[in-house]
Scaffold this motif. Structure first.
Motif, PDB file in Angstrom:
ATOM      1  N   ALA A  29       0.826  -1.208   0.000  1.00  0.00           N
ATOM      2  CA  ALA A  29       0.000   0.000   0.000  1.00  0.00           C
ATOM      3  C   ALA A  29       0.859   1.256   0.000  1.00  0.00           C
ATOM      4  N   TRP A  31       4.568   1.289  -0.869  1.00  0.00           N
ATOM      5  CA  TRP A  31       5.717   1.342  -1.759  1.00  0.00           C
ATOM      6  C   TRP A  31       5.528   0.810  -3.168  1.00  0.00           C
ATOM      7  N   SER A  32       4.382   0.322  -3.514  1.00  0.00           N
ATOM      8  CA  SER A  32       4.206  -0.224  -4.848  1.00  0.00           C
ATOM      9  C   SER A  32       4.201   0.881  -5.898  1.00  0.00           C
ATOM     10  N   ARG A  38      -1.448  -0.569  -5.300  1.00  0.00           N
ATOM     11  CA  ARG A  38      -1.564   0.323  -4.140  1.00  0.00           C
ATOM     12  C   ARG A  38      -3.016   0.487  -3.723  1.00  0.00           C
ATOM     13  N   HIS A  39      -3.893   0.669  -4.702  1.00  0.00           N
ATOM     14  CA  HIS A  39      -5.308   0.846  -4.405  1.00  0.00           C
ATOM     15  C   HIS A  39      -5.896  -0.414  -3.755  1.00  0.00           C
TER      16      HIS A  39
END
Length: 57
Positions: A29, A31-32, A38-39
């Protein structure tokens, strides 16, 4: 060293679950590079935190 009310297996399980949630949800969530990842990770994290808040009440 012994824990009076907490066995070693429960402690190890707690640490493993925390590590799995942290490594599998929190880090993606934050560092992607992929917005979709992330979402999705943020959505799962929000649901987990909401469940914990609802459980405390």
């Amino acid at each position: 060293m012994t824990f009076p009310s907490l066995s070693l297996s429960v402690l190890c399980t707690t640490v493993l679950v925390f590590g799995a949630v942290y490594g599998g949800v929190v880090l993606p969530a934050v560092w992607s590079r992929r917005p979709a990842r992330r979402h999705a990770a943020l959505k799962v994290l929000t649901e987990l935190l909401a469940a914990l808040r609802h459980r405390r009440r």
